[in-house]
Write an enzyme that holds these catalytic residues in place. Structure first.
Site, short mmCIF file in Angstrom:
data_model
loop_
_atom_site.label_atom_id
_atom_site.label_comp_id
_atom_site.label_asym_id
_atom_site.label_seq_id
_atom_site.Cartn_x
_atom_site.Cartn_y
_atom_site.Cartn_z
N GLY A 12 34.48 36.15 -36.94
CA GLY A 12 33.98 34.85 -37.40
C GLY A 12 35.09 33.82 -37.40
N ALA A 13 36.28 34.25 -37.85
CA ALA A 13 37.44 33.35 -37.91
C ALA A 13 38.68 34.18 -38.14
CB ALA A 13 37.26 32.32 -39.03
N MET A 14 39.84 33.53 -38.00
CA MET A 14 41.12 34.22 -38.23
C MET A 14 42.06 33.27 -38.94
SD MET A 14 43.06 36.78 -38.07
CE MET A 14 44.74 36.77 -38.70
N GLU A 15 42.72 33.79 -40.01
CA GLU A 15 43.46 32.97 -40.95
C GLU A 15 44.88 32.64 -40.54
OE1 GLU A 15 43.95 37.32 -42.51
OE2 GLU A 15 42.38 36.13 -41.56
N ASN A 16 45.20 32.61 -39.24
CA ASN A 16 46.57 32.30 -38.81
C ASN A 16 47.14 31.16 -39.67
OD1 ASN A 16 45.91 33.89 -36.31
ND2 ASN A 16 44.65 32.10 -35.92
N HIS A 62 36.93 31.08 -47.18
CA HIS A 62 37.50 32.43 -47.04
C HIS A 62 38.85 32.37 -46.34
CE1 HIS A 62 37.05 36.91 -46.35
NE2 HIS A 62 37.93 36.61 -45.41
N GLU A 63 38.89 31.68 -45.19
CA GLU A 63 40.13 31.64 -44.41
C GLU A 63 41.23 30.86 -45.15
OE1 GLU A 63 40.20 33.65 -41.99
OE2 GLU A 63 38.02 33.94 -42.07
N HIS A 98 43.09 32.84 -47.69
CA HIS A 98 44.11 33.69 -47.07
C HIS A 98 45.46 32.97 -46.90
CE1 HIS A 98 42.09 37.37 -46.07
NE2 HIS A 98 41.18 36.81 -45.29
N GLU A 152 41.27 41.01 -47.74
CA GLU A 152 39.87 40.68 -47.48
C GLU A 152 39.00 40.71 -48.73
OE1 GLU A 152 39.39 39.24 -44.94
OE2 GLU A 152 40.95 39.94 -43.57
#
Length: 882
Positions: A278-282, A314-315, A318, A337
């Site tokens: 869905g997404a990535m928290e870079n 959510h991201e 993080h 998570e």
């Protein structure tokens, strides 16, 4: 029960700790035509006193090395050998001289990599620009183990380092990484440009990211002074406004909550055309699926708005919990998570309190977590990870949803003040470092004075959750005394091989609306006394569903609670919980099926969206389970139809100006249930046809067919039509304005009753017209009936090698989705045996846990069906008496 850090680390496959990176300087030159990139990396390394070797090993995957050397004390030593270990995904550089010990050396490596199409590492995506031309962009997905596909590195979360990045890209393209630009210069007569970025903070390799392509953007500054940008495809900048608003508000909220300002100078959020998750928290450069970031302000459904908001929150959680403070190893993935799953709801509730996110949590995160965790094929929240590759199997509902549920329970136990203070202390103490679960427990123990480690180890270190059974009751005018017993709950009702105990916080509420004092149940049995306001008062255990467990009340308790359901004095989350608990208890044999149906009858006048989330899941589940008995299924559908038609009379089809967010979502559930239980009703069919005809004339008409209702109407049209209707729905895929609208087609096209058209849907899914990130959605749409499940499973078997090749070395979650959608629609032990045998002959090691969960779920459903057949539900007279 809690294990110490040393014993937890035993057996982990890690690179030697005698050489530690402190800084990377990476220069990448991607070629978006040849799908390759040139790479140069300079790594500053600190060597230990006990180092005594002539080689340096680091992680690398699918990289072709040109040269390598190290420099120490002004002397450069070239590598004599470069040994690529494909199985271990490492590379070893061998030198003629011994690598200096107790020194700081610099390793310089030149190499070539590949812009793959697997949505992993440094990869390429295709998209169509505003002029209709097909274009290529490049972006990254490094979590968990794919930074090594972009540059040789120590690809382990505890090996934090500073990253300096330089990108050489075509002059007309945008390029970005975690940090802002430092300088930019033209190359080769202006065709290329070289951009150097500011140094990153000390961070893990999986959080590094790059994006290269054409973008528009919208931007604004938070009240606390952080510049936030949302990058969109050209011509779609307006679609980034909603996510921008969510990001601005949630960043400031997290600043205040953690007591630590957002640590980076900017935050970019980028919509990627092809994205596995869905997404990535870079850190500072968060990447998203387009549908999880971009909102069409005119067409977007309320469910999509809520999804975008919670993915963003959510991201961004993080950015602190995971990025600033990172788990030391993948067995504590849940720290990242689970907390972010809790925080996404907390922040969304701060921004949009009218969404009642914590009520939704009950039938969302918590319900899904307990469904998975009641299987014998589940795993503890803290699962031992030896080889890093094993972590792919635990990016699941246990780490996310059960993890989030456990965090919510801790918050309820501690109270928000101690919970928040402990988190802030934890963040400050471990900023830019790595931690383990016990470090968080210690922080909360210090702020609360409670034995958190003792209490929580039973929830995170052992699989499963408790069943709290009321085994005795004494009702008096002003109080009730309940005797309680805890045991390990299994969905199939089997007797566990071992006895487990949890430290259970007992929270209760009565009809005065007040929660009673909490007590802890540490032993197998306990006795509690609860004050009452009248002789007819009801008592609800696990008030607010704050604890991930099932509760089995007595018949007397259910009778009293039924009145609270009917008059709605029982809070929303508790009304929803009685439904979901009841279904699980009947399925496991702890409650008679007749009692569940009678309980469901109490909800005839229910009008709360969050309760209907639970009701819809239970009604759909019972419909699937009973489909092998035509008589029972027919009687059940008549019963379900009464509930759905009553809901229709309250909500109606027509969109109203006074509709709130939850009313719109409730109407979406109502039309979905009409498509399931009333799709052949003449009035329903006519309503759907009228609205679909107007939709065909103007897809932008949001009054007649709002986006929240489109999936349901498409299904009704498909179920009552043939090839023409199938083509009518499919054609919208090619004319829809955005990915969210295209998903309505992807998720419904297989709902047709024609097996030939179901197969055409499946063929289309793997034809290449549907992106890899989405191709499992049409598969799932086919499994809307028993016949559809057979069609999908046969297709999967016949096309197994093709599907396997399509996914290639991409994220295993894509194959997980295919397995669930094509093999998960059965309820017999015979099918479970057949599916198990197929995967034994055609093994998928990375998907083993998902296969085991699917097969176990089928066997559980088969046992459940036998229970229903042996009950009064088999008799027409029972249904007539309702």
């Amino acid at each position: 029960m809690s294990t110490d850090k040393a014993s937890k680390a035993e057996g982990r496959v890690l690179l030697p700790s005698t050489i530690i990176p402190s800084r990377y300087d990476i220069k990448l030159t991607p070629d978006l035509t040849a799908f390759t990139f040139q790479g140069e990396v300079s790594i500053q390394l600190d060597t230990s006193a006990d180092l005594n070797c002539k080689e340096i090993t680091m992680h690398a995957k699918e990289l072709c090395f040109i040269s390598a050397s190290f420099t120490a004390d002004g002397k450069t030593v070239e590598a004599e050998q470069i040994n690529d270990n494909k199985k271990a995904t490492t590379v070893t550089f061998v030198f003629a001289e011994t690598v200096p010990s107790s020194s700081t050396i610099v390793m310089n490596i030149s190499y070539i990599g590949f812009l793959n199409n697997q949505m992993a590492g440094f990869y390429r995506s295709s998209y169509t620009d505003i002029h209709g031309n097909k274009k290529i962009m490049a972006s990254t997905q490094f979590e968990s183990l794919d930074a090594r596909r972009a540059f040789p590195c120590w690809d382990e979360p505890a090996r934090k380092a500073v990253f300096g990045v330089t990108l050489v890209v075509p002059a007309e393209l945008d390029a970005m990484t975690n940090m802002p630009e430092k300088c930019c210069k033209s190359l080769e007569g202006g065709k290329l440009k070289e951009i150097t970025y500011l140094d990153s903070p000390k961070m893990s390799s999986y959080l590094l990211a790059f994006c290269v392509g054409e973008f528009d953007y919208v931007q604004a500054q938070t009240d606390h002074g952080v510049l936030v940008k949302v990058f969109t495809p050209p011509g779609k900048s307006e679609a980034g406004m909603f996510a921008l608003e969510c990001a601005l508000k949630s960043l400031d909220a997290y600043d205040d909550f953690f007591g630590i300002p957002y640590p980076l100078p900017k935050l970019d959020m980028v919509a990627i055309p092809e994205f596995a998750a869905g997404a990535m928290e870079n850190w500072g450069l968060v990447t998203y699926r387009e549908v999880d970031l971009l909102i069409d302000p005119k067409k977007a459904s309320n469910s999509q708005k809520q999804r975008v908001c919670t993915v963003v929150t959510h991201e961004l959680a993080h950015q602190w919990f995971g990025n600033l403070v990172t788990m030391a190893w993948w067995d504590d993935l849940w720290l990242n998570e689970g907390f972010a799953s809790w925080a996404e709801n907390w922040a969304a509730d701060q921004i949009y309190p009218e969404w009642t996110m914590w009520d939704q949590f009950t039938t969302g995160h918590l319900s899904y977590a307990m469904k998975l965790d009641s299987l014998k094929s589940s795993h503890p929240i803290q699962v031992p990870i030896r080889h890093a590759e094993e972590v792919e199997e635990v990016f699941d509902g246990i780490s996310y949803c059960k993890g989030g549920s456990v965090v919510r329970m801790i918050c309820a136990v501690l109270g928000m003040k101690a919970f928040q203070t402990g988190l802030g202390n934890y963040m400050k103490k471990f900023a830019y470092g790595n931690t383990e679960t016990i470090d968080l427990w210690t922080a909360w123990e210090e702020t609360s004075g409670m034995p958190i480690n003792e209490m929580m180890s039973s929830w995170t270190e052992q699989m499963g959750f408790p069943l709290l059974k009321v085994i005795g009751e004494t009702w008096e005018a002003d109080k009730v005394t309940l005797e309680l017993e805890q045991s390990w709950f299994l969905s199939d009702g089997s007797t566990p091989e071992e006895e487990k105990k949890w430290c259970i916080p007992i929270l209760t509420v009565t009809d005065d609306g007040k929660q009673k004092d909490m007590i802890f149940m540490r032993e197998k049995t306990a006795k509690i006394e609860i004050p009452l306001t009248s002789v007819t008062s009801w008592v609800k255990l696990n008030a607010g569903q704050e604890v991930p467990m099932r509760v089995l009340p007595t018949e007397t308790m259910i009778e009293r609670l039924s009145e609270g359901i009917r008059n709605k004095t029982l809070p929303v989350s508790d009304r929803a919980a009685l439904v979901t608990d009841g279904y699980a208890l009947v399925k496991s044999g702890h409650m008679p099926p007749e009692d569940l149906i009678k309980l469901l009858s109490s909800y005839i006048n229910e009008d709360a969206y969050n309760v209907w989330q639970g009701l819809a899941d239970v009604l759909s589940g019972l419909n699937t389970i009973t489909q092998d008995d035509e008589g029972m299924n027919s009687n059940f559908k008549v019963f379900a139809r009464k509930l759905v038609i009553q809901l229709q009379s309250v909500v109606g089809w027509e969109k109203r100006e006074t509709d709130g967010h939850l009313t719109v979502l409730l109407r979406s559930i109502m039309t979905g249930l009409l498509a399931k239980f009333c799709a052949n009703d003449e009035s329903v069919v006519q309503e759907a046809k009228t609205r679909f005809t107007k939709f065909q004339e103007d897809a932008g008409d949001m009054q007649n067919l709002p986006s929240d209702m489109r999936s349901s109407v498409f299904r009704i049209i498909l179920k009552n039509g043939g090839e023409k209707e199938w083509n009518d729905v499919k054609s919208y895929f090619y004319t829809a304005s955005d990915q969210a609208e295209r998903k309505f087609v992807l998720g419904t096209l297989g709902a047709t009753n024609d097996d030939k058209l179901k197969n055409q849907t499946l063929e289309w899914a793997v034809s290449g017209e549907v992106k890899l990130q989405d191709f499992f959605y049409p598969m799932g749409s086919v499994v809307s009936s028993k016949a559809g499940a057979e069609v999908a499973w046969k297709f999967y078997q016949a096309n197994f090698e093709k599907i396997k090749t399509m996914i290639g070395k991409g994220n295993p979650s894509l194959m997980d989705a295919c397995i669930v959608n094509c093999a998960g629609g059965f309820c017999t032990s015979e099918k479970a045996d057949e599916i198990e045998a197929f995967f034994k002959a055609n093994p998928l090691p990375s998907n083993g846990r998902k296969i085991a969960q699917c097969v176990e779920g089928m066997r559980t459903n088969s046992k459940f069906f036998d229970k229903l057949k042996a009950s009064e539900l088999s008799n027409d007279s029972f249904w007539k008496s309702l």
